[in-house]
Design an enzyme around this catalytic site. Structure first.
Site, PDB file in Angstrom:
ATOM      1  N   HIS A 160      -4.437  -9.997  13.851  1.00  0.00           N
ATOM      2  CA  HIS A 160      -4.495  -8.654  13.399  1.00  0.00           C
ATOM      3  C   HIS A 160      -5.346  -9.011  11.731  1.00  0.00           C
ATOM      4  O   HIS A 160      -5.055  -9.771  11.197  1.00  0.00           O
ATOM      5  CB  HIS A 160      -3.042  -8.328  13.034  1.00  0.00           C
ATOM      6  CG  HIS A 160      -2.913  -6.915  12.346  1.00  0.00           C
ATOM      7  ND1 HIS A 160      -3.732  -5.937  12.485  1.00  0.00           N
ATOM      8  CD2 HIS A 160      -1.855  -6.485  11.239  1.00  0.00           C
ATOM      9  CE1 HIS A 160      -3.431  -4.999  11.539  1.00  0.00           C
ATOM     10  NE2 HIS A 160      -2.357  -5.273  10.942  1.00  0.00           N
ATOM     11  N   ASP A 182       2.388  -7.417  13.651  1.00  0.00           N
ATOM     12  CA  ASP A 182       3.334  -6.485  12.887  1.00  0.00           C
ATOM     13  C   ASP A 182       4.480  -5.703  13.807  1.00  0.00           C
ATOM     14  O   ASP A 182       5.501  -5.660  13.353  1.00  0.00           O
ATOM     15  CB  ASP A 182       2.467  -5.310  12.418  1.00  0.00           C
ATOM     16  CG  ASP A 182       1.740  -5.512  11.237  1.00  0.00           C
ATOM     17  OD1 ASP A 182       1.885  -6.416  10.645  1.00  0.00           O
ATOM     18  OD2 ASP A 182       0.880  -4.653  10.955  1.00  0.00           O
ATOM     19  N   HIS A 204       6.059 -10.185  10.257  1.00  0.00           N
ATOM     20  CA  HIS A 204       6.922 -10.158   8.909  1.00  0.00           C
ATOM     21  C   HIS A 204       8.309 -10.251   9.199  1.00  0.00           C
ATOM     22  O   HIS A 204       8.825  -9.550  10.208  1.00  0.00           O
ATOM     23  CB  HIS A 204       6.606  -8.599   8.455  1.00  0.00           C
ATOM     24  CG  HIS A 204       5.235  -8.343   8.168  1.00  0.00           C
ATOM     25  ND1 HIS A 204       4.754  -8.977   6.866  1.00  0.00           N
ATOM     26  CD2 HIS A 204       4.365  -7.621   8.504  1.00  0.00           C
ATOM     27  CE1 HIS A 204       3.522  -8.378   6.817  1.00  0.00           C
ATOM     28  NE2 HIS A 204       3.502  -7.428   7.593  1.00  0.00           N
ATOM     29  N   TYR A 254      10.264  -0.166   8.566  1.00  0.00           N
ATOM     30  CA  TYR A 254       8.988  -0.637   9.003  1.00  0.00           C
ATOM     31  C   TYR A 254       8.299   0.256   9.952  1.00  0.00           C
ATOM     32  O   TYR A 254       7.284   0.692   9.914  1.00  0.00           O
ATOM     33  CB  TYR A 254       9.122  -1.923   9.524  1.00  0.00           C
ATOM     34  CG  TYR A 254       7.834  -2.582   9.590  1.00  0.00           C
ATOM     35  CD1 TYR A 254       7.142  -3.233   8.616  1.00  0.00           C
ATOM     36  CD2 TYR A 254       7.127  -2.734  10.660  1.00  0.00           C
ATOM     37  CE1 TYR A 254       5.899  -4.129   8.413  1.00  0.00           C
ATOM     38  CE2 TYR A 254       5.569  -3.062  10.747  1.00  0.00           C
ATOM     39  CZ  TYR A 254       5.181  -3.856   9.484  1.00  0.00           C
ATOM     40  OH  TYR A 254       3.701  -4.166   9.463  1.00  0.00           O
ATOM     41  N   HIS A 291      -1.019  -1.910  15.063  1.00  0.00           N
ATOM     42  CA  HIS A 291      -1.472  -0.597  14.949  1.00  0.00           C
ATOM     43  C   HIS A 291      -2.945  -0.572  14.173  1.00  0.00           C
ATOM     44  O   HIS A 291      -3.243   0.589  13.633  1.00  0.00           O
ATOM     45  CB  HIS A 291      -0.494  -0.188  13.478  1.00  0.00           C
ATOM     46  CG  HIS A 291      -0.501  -0.896  12.248  1.00  0.00           C
ATOM     47  ND1 HIS A 291      -0.817  -0.276  11.182  1.00  0.00           N
ATOM     48  CD2 HIS A 291      -0.473  -2.356  11.991  1.00  0.00           C
ATOM     49  CE1 HIS A 291      -0.835  -1.221  10.215  1.00  0.00           C
ATOM     50  NE2 HIS A 291      -0.738  -2.446  10.547  1.00  0.00           N
ATOM     51  N   HIS A 337       0.847  -1.075   0.061  1.00  0.00           N
ATOM     52  CA  HIS A 337      -0.077  -0.058  -0.093  1.00  0.00           C
ATOM     53  C   HIS A 337       0.873   1.367  -0.061  1.00  0.00           C
ATOM     54  O   HIS A 337       0.803   2.256   0.815  1.00  0.00           O
ATOM     55  CB  HIS A 337      -1.118  -0.057   1.272  1.00  0.00           C
ATOM     56  CG  HIS A 337      -0.613  -0.198   2.545  1.00  0.00           C
ATOM     57  ND1 HIS A 337       0.396   0.657   3.044  1.00  0.00           N
ATOM     58  CD2 HIS A 337      -1.106  -1.060   3.568  1.00  0.00           C
ATOM     59  CE1 HIS A 337       0.483   0.375   4.386  1.00  0.00           C
ATOM     60  NE2 HIS A 337      -0.411  -0.686   4.587  1.00  0.00           N
ATOM     61  N   ASP A 368      -2.795  -8.665   4.636  1.00  0.00           N
ATOM     62  CA  ASP A 368      -1.838  -9.643   4.343  1.00  0.00           C
ATOM     63  C   ASP A 368      -1.634 -10.369   5.684  1.00  0.00           C
ATOM     64  O   ASP A 368      -0.657 -11.532   5.207  1.00  0.00           O
ATOM     65  CB  ASP A 368      -0.338  -8.670   4.614  1.00  0.00           C
ATOM     66  CG  ASP A 368      -0.543  -7.629   5.726  1.00  0.00           C
ATOM     67  OD1 ASP A 368      -1.502  -7.254   6.337  1.00  0.00           O
ATOM     68  OD2 ASP A 368       0.697  -7.373   6.388  1.00  0.00           O
ATOM     69  N   GLU A 426      -5.400  -6.822   9.123  1.00  0.00           N
ATOM     70  CA  GLU A 426      -5.138  -6.555   7.942  1.00  0.00           C
ATOM     71  C   GLU A 426      -5.182  -7.343   6.918  1.00  0.00           C
ATOM     72  O   GLU A 426      -4.610  -8.565   7.512  1.00  0.00           O
ATOM     73  CB  GLU A 426      -3.784  -5.435   8.188  1.00  0.00           C
ATOM     74  CG  GLU A 426      -3.669  -4.702   6.889  1.00  0.00           C
ATOM     75  CD  GLU A 426      -2.681  -3.441   7.014  1.00  0.00           C
ATOM     76  OE1 GLU A 426      -1.800  -3.437   8.092  1.00  0.00           O
ATOM     77  OE2 GLU A 426      -2.669  -2.797   6.179  1.00  0.00           O
TER      78      GLU A 426
HETATM   79 FE1  FEO Z   1      -0.674  -4.344   9.680  1.00  0.00          FE
HETATM   80 FE2  FEO Z   1       1.215  -6.777   8.185  1.00  0.00          FE
HETATM   81  O1  FEO Z   1      -0.177  -5.844   8.541  1.00  0.00           O
END
Ligand code: FEO
Length: 396
Positions: A78, A163, A222, A191, A144, A24, A82, A80
């Site tokens: 989380h 994250d 990640h 990051y 986040h 993004h 991904d 999101e």
């Molecule tokens: Fe907030 Fe890796 O997604």
């Protein structure tokens, strides 16, 4: 990439995305990983999943260890996509599994993936026993997203931190000690700057929560897993979240016919004369991801734009708009630039810098058409003034 045992009966089963270059807008020049983890005990839990499109890799890694149909819990730390975009589709392969999420996580999952599926909602302090191992949940709202939570395995002193502490870094090795620490820390900083910079107080609060846990491994969603370098990443997060400025200035600008660039060059030279380390960054040559990372610990930034059609260059507006969202703190600012017959860009840039949270420590400098000796003198004076402020708020 095959599954990897990271602790007794706990496996990394995620996907290494070597080729992704955009997240993004975040330029992931080193790729990324979507880390999912399998905890095998009397009951079996899958901690997070992978970005949709990579489910086959996730399933292959799980099948190396167990039949996916044996999974009892799919924990979504989380929402999101991904991490969550394979959560519900995994139920096709793990039909008896119970999705586990925070209250806001459950709401988010239902918005994203409507359907007839059940969810066990967990709050801070709730636990699920898998047999010998326990999953303990800690909500970390706004780190986040509102839904975010950690999952902790006390018996292994292992924190699944989603994250937090992550890096967009594709690597063939899963553990920090098998990677170049300098590279990992640089990606962790990138990051933090691009995802978490505006969340310093939330991050500080969460660090205090984490400090109450005995931790010997941090497994983020990640990048590489922290084992040997936990003190380094915790210390870095403490520093970043406290917005501690380094003795460093940035001159970030764009130019049409070279006049704003001449001013930028003069200011870089002046910072050099003041013995303040400085970087010159032209917006057309540097992506926002790198610029945000540089901004994270810069004590001061001078932003330059010529006036085009009575306003800033679009590249300057994009940078300042990005920073308005990331809300840097403890950053001194000044604006500068050139114009032809009518200005506008410098004042607009200064206003947007203020809106982004920068303290406009010195007056702007602007010039018509081409900088002359007076303009250069003003640039030097402003830089000298800024350098004094930088010395006041930083240590060498
Ligand atoms: Fe907030 Fe890796 O997604």
């Amino acid at each position: 990439m095959h599954s990897v045992e990271i602790a007794p009966n706990i496996y990394w089963v995620g996907y290494v995305d070597w080729n992704v270059r955009d997240f993004h807008g975040y330029k992931t020049h080193a790729g990324t990983t979507y880390n999912a983890y399998l905890v095998i005990d009397e009951k079996i839990a899958l901690i997070d999943t992978v970005k949709a499109g990579h489910e086959e890799a996730l399933l292959r890694n799980i099948r190396e260890r167990i039949d996916p149909a044996a999974i009892d819990y799919i924990v979504s730390n989380h929402t999101e996509p991904d991490h969550s975009s394979s959560v519900v589709s995994m139920l096709k392969h793990a039909p008896r599994a119970q999705i586990v999420a925070s209250p806001r996580g459950e709401k988010g999952l239902r918005h994203y993936y409507p359907g007839d599926w059940n969810c066990q909602i967990v709050k801070s302090g709730d636990t699920i026993s898998l047999g010998k191992l326990t999953l303990s949940f800690i909500e970390t709202p706004m780190l986040h997203w509102p839904d975010s939570m950690f999952t902790y395995v006390p018996q292994e002193r292992l924190l699944f931190s989603m994250d937090a502490f992550g890096q967009h870094l594709a690597s063939s090795e899963r553990l920090d000690r098998h990677n170049d620490l300098e590279v990992v820390m640089a990606e962790a900083k990138t990051y933090y700057a691009n995802i978490l910079m505006h969340l310093g107080s939330v991050t500080s609060r969460t660090l205090k929560q984490a400090d109450e846990l005995a931790i010997q491994m941090i497994a983020p969603s990640h990048g590489v897993i922290w084992t040997e370098h936990i003190p380094e990443i915790i210390k870095a997060y403490q520093q970043w979240s406290s917005y501690t400025p380094a003795r460093k200035a940035l001159v970030i600008y764009d130019t049409m016919w070279g006049s704003t660039e001449l001013m930028a060059n003069a200011m870089v030279e002046a910072f050099g004369q003041e013995a303040i380390p400085v970087k010159l960054l032209r917006l057309t040559n540097n992506d926002l991801t790198l610029l945000a990372t540089e901004m994270l610990d810069a004590a001061a930034v001078a932003v330059g734009s010529p006036t085009l059609n009575n306003t800033m260059l679009p590249t300057v507006a994009a940078f300042l708009t990005y920073m308005k969202g990331l809300k840097p703190k403890n950053t001194l600012g000044m604006a500068f630039g050139s114009f032809g017959w009518r200005g506008g860009a410098v004042d607009e840039a200064a206003n947007l810098m203020k809106e982004a949270g920068m303290e406009m420590a010195v007056d702007s400098v602007s010039c018509a058409y081409r900088p002359d000796a007076t303009t250069y003198q003003r640039c030097r004076e402003r830089v000298a003034e800024l350098a004094g402020h930088i010395r006041d708020i930083t240590t060498e």
